[in-house]
Design an enzyme around this catalytic site. Structure first.
Site, short mmCIF file in Angstrom:
data_model
loop_
_atom_site.label_atom_id
_atom_site.label_comp_id
_atom_site.label_asym_id
_atom_site.label_seq_id
_atom_site.Cartn_x
_atom_site.Cartn_y
_atom_site.Cartn_z
N CYS A 114 -90.41 -61.30 -9.63
CA CYS A 114 -90.33 -61.73 -11.04
C CYS A 114 -89.00 -61.40 -11.71
O CYS A 114 -88.72 -61.90 -12.80
CB CYS A 114 -91.47 -61.11 -11.84
SG CYS A 114 -93.07 -61.63 -11.23
N HIS A 254 -89.84 -61.58 -19.40
CA HIS A 254 -90.64 -62.16 -18.31
C HIS A 254 -92.09 -62.22 -18.79
O HIS A 254 -92.59 -61.28 -19.42
CB HIS A 254 -90.51 -61.29 -17.07
CG HIS A 254 -91.51 -61.62 -16.01
ND1 HIS A 254 -91.67 -62.90 -15.52
CD2 HIS A 254 -92.42 -60.84 -15.36
CE1 HIS A 254 -92.62 -62.88 -14.60
NE2 HIS A 254 -93.10 -61.65 -14.49
N ASN A 284 -98.08 -66.65 -15.48
CA ASN A 284 -96.89 -66.02 -14.90
C ASN A 284 -96.34 -66.93 -13.80
O ASN A 284 -96.93 -67.04 -12.72
CB ASN A 284 -97.29 -64.65 -14.34
CG ASN A 284 -96.12 -63.90 -13.72
OD1 ASN A 284 -95.04 -64.46 -13.55
ND2 ASN A 284 -96.36 -62.65 -13.39
O1 UT7 Z 1 -95.11 -60.30 -12.87
C1 UT7 Z 1 -95.11 -59.35 -11.85
C2 UT7 Z 1 -95.66 -58.09 -12.28
N1 UT7 Z 1 -97.09 -58.19 -12.48
C3 UT7 Z 1 -97.58 -57.71 -13.61
O2 UT7 Z 1 -96.84 -57.31 -14.47
C4 UT7 Z 1 -99.09 -57.63 -13.73
C5 UT7 Z 1 -99.47 -56.28 -14.23
N2 UT7 Z 1 -100.89 -56.04 -14.31
C6 UT7 Z 1 -101.69 -56.67 -15.20
O3 UT7 Z 1 -101.24 -57.54 -15.92
C7 UT7 Z 1 -103.11 -56.19 -15.34
O4 UT7 Z 1 -103.27 -55.00 -14.62
C8 UT7 Z 1 -104.17 -57.22 -14.89
C9 UT7 Z 1 -104.20 -58.38 -15.85
C10 UT7 Z 1 -103.88 -57.71 -13.49
C11 UT7 Z 1 -105.54 -56.57 -14.90
O5 UT7 Z 1 -105.82 -56.05 -16.18
P1 UT7 Z 1 -106.31 -54.54 -16.38
O6 UT7 Z 1 -106.54 -54.37 -17.80
O7 UT7 Z 1 -105.31 -53.65 -15.70
O8 UT7 Z 1 -107.68 -54.55 -15.62
P2 UT7 Z 1 -108.16 -53.64 -14.40
O9 UT7 Z 1 -107.53 -54.08 -13.13
O10 UT7 Z 1 -108.04 -52.21 -14.79
O11 UT7 Z 1 -109.69 -54.00 -14.36
C12 UT7 Z 1 -110.58 -53.65 -15.41
C13 UT7 Z 1 -111.95 -54.18 -15.07
C14 UT7 Z 1 -112.42 -53.85 -13.67
O12 UT7 Z 1 -113.80 -53.64 -13.70
P3 UT7 Z 1 -114.41 -52.17 -13.73
O13 UT7 Z 1 -113.88 -51.49 -12.51
O14 UT7 Z 1 -113.92 -51.56 -15.00
O15 UT7 Z 1 -115.88 -52.41 -13.70
C15 UT7 Z 1 -112.11 -55.11 -12.91
O16 UT7 Z 1 -112.96 -55.27 -11.79
O17 UT7 Z 1 -111.93 -55.62 -15.18
C16 UT7 Z 1 -112.41 -56.17 -13.94
N3 UT7 Z 1 -111.68 -57.41 -13.71
C17 UT7 Z 1 -112.07 -58.58 -14.23
N4 UT7 Z 1 -113.11 -58.93 -15.02
C18 UT7 Z 1 -113.20 -60.22 -15.39
C19 UT7 Z 1 -110.56 -57.61 -12.98
N5 UT7 Z 1 -110.21 -58.90 -13.03
C20 UT7 Z 1 -111.14 -59.53 -13.79
C21 UT7 Z 1 -111.31 -60.86 -14.19
N6 UT7 Z 1 -112.35 -61.15 -15.00
N7 UT7 Z 1 -110.46 -61.84 -13.84
#
Ligand code: UT7
Length: 327
Positions: A114, A254, A284
């Site tokens: 990215c 970005h 993204n």
């Molecule tokens: O561009 C390159 C660099 N990449 C980035 O900058 C991406 C950076 N990361 C992010 O943007 C975020 O971490 C994500 C958008 C990928 C995820 O968001 P988050 O707030 O960090 O969520 P998480 O991974 O901590 O997950 C929270 C909960 C989990 O459930 P539990 O364990 O709390 O029960 C996940 O299983 O949300 C769940 N979850 C979802 N629920 C509904 C993960 N993905 C989804 C989904 N829909 N699509």
């Protein structure tokens, strides 16, 4: 003789017409519009149904050259920043040059996930500043849908296809590329990676069965590093150039996650109305996000405007560029 600076003299962007909305994703994986929108700021992404990354590159190059009224033969160098090259080799830059008939250009791909576009912009600017070349194109483009696992709800909601390009030309007024702070830390590679298909783990039946040819991301960890590092280098490049938020016309971040964008804007003291955000519509697009923003905001940009571009991505790679708009 006054110093030659490298100015952006044209910008062009492209995103395929087909949309993949949050509602579409609800039918594919266990997710919902409310979760996606509140956690990422994304409503829809574009998907390239047919063709390769280079085919989007061709559309972008043709648009860029037509806009500036120049022929493909006038291009000296094409730097294609992409995480989704047409092939492992040869370079997508070479394919694009062939398809548009840029007979006098050489080119190469630059791999920085990215952060590719700001790495490429910094690299391309050097060829202009030294006086070596007169016309350098930097393309940031990705067909992310070709490496996304649409069974993985943690990644498929984020990424989309598209990109853009800028033309760099010499400028005698001191406008254009001014400064960059670029960083990398390969220790972060385990958190955002395509595990197989390279020399570390060549493609095999097993790698395909294990779905290792798709983007693997530990979102939480990447998020943490992204928030800190993207914001810090953006603030650092401003401080190093004695710029306050009042001096800067636009922050061009970005587009990985609206929450990362907001954190970067806060750290730089930039109000929301001076931050380019289009993640809602494209998701993204990896190397494509920053040129897509410049393209969409081009009408609002004025000669002399100070811009801060900032990115974070797989590698880890990150950094910020300070430039002044030249037209
Ligand atoms: O561009 C390159 C660099 N990449 C980035 O900058 C991406 C950076 N990361 C992010 O943007 C975020 O971490 C994500 C958008 C990928 C995820 O968001 P988050 O707030 O960090 O969520 P998480 O991974 O901590 O997950 C929270 C909960 C989990 O459930 P539990 O364990 O709390 O029960 C996940 O299983 O949300 C769940 N979850 C979802 N629920 C509904 C993960 N993905 C989804 C989904 N829909 N699509």
């Amino acid at each position: 003789m006054s110093k030659i600076s490298a100015a952006i003299t044209a910008v062009f962007g492209y995103a395929p017409e087909d949309k993949l909305t949050n509602q579409d994703l609800e039918k594919m994986v266990d997710t919902n519009d409310e979760w996606i929108l509140s956690r990422t700021g994304i409503k829809e992404r574009r998907i390239q149904k047919e063709g390769a990354t280079s085919d989007m590159g061709v559309k972008i190059m043709e648009g860029l050259l037509a806009k500036r009224g120049i022929s493909p033969n006038e291009i000296d160098l094409v730097i294609c920043t992409t995480a989704t090259p047409d092939y492992v080799f040869p370079a997508t830059a070479n394919v694009i040059c062939d398809k548009i008939g840029a007979k006098n250009a050489w080119g190469y791909d630059l791999s920085a996930a990215c952060s590719g576009f700001i790495y490429g912009l910094t690299t391309g600017a050097q060829f202009i500043q030294t006086g070596m070349y007169k016309k350098v194109v930097v393309i940031g483009i990705d067909k992310m849908s070709s490496i996304i696992d649409y069974q993985d709800r943690a990644t498929c909601i984020i990424f989309g296809d598209g990109g853009g390009a800028v033309l760099l030309e010499p400028n005698q007024e001191g406008l254009g590329f001014q400064d960059a702070i670029l960083r990398s830390d390969g220790a972060g590679r385990q958190f955002l990676v395509m595990k197989a298909g390279g020399s570390a783990k060549p493609a095999s039946r097993e790698t395909v069965e294990n779905r290792e040819h798709f983007v693997y991301q530990e979102g939480k960890t990447v998020f943490k590093f992204a928030v800190t590092n993207m914001a810090e280098t953006a603030a650092e490049v401003m401080e190093r150039n004695n710029l306050t938020a009042d001096d800067v016309a636009w922050l061009v971040p970005h587009q990985a996650n609206k929450r990362i964008i907001d954190a970067t804007a806060d750290r730089c003291g930039m109000p929301a109305e001076k931050v380019m955000v289009n993640i809602e519509h494209y998701g993204n697009t990896t190397n494509g996000t920053i040129p897509l923003c410049l393209w969409e905001w081009e009408d609002k940009l004025k000669k002399g405007d100070k811009l801060i571009l900032a990115a974070f991505g797989g590698g880890f790679t990150w950094g910020a560029v300070y430039l002044t708009w030249a037209y």
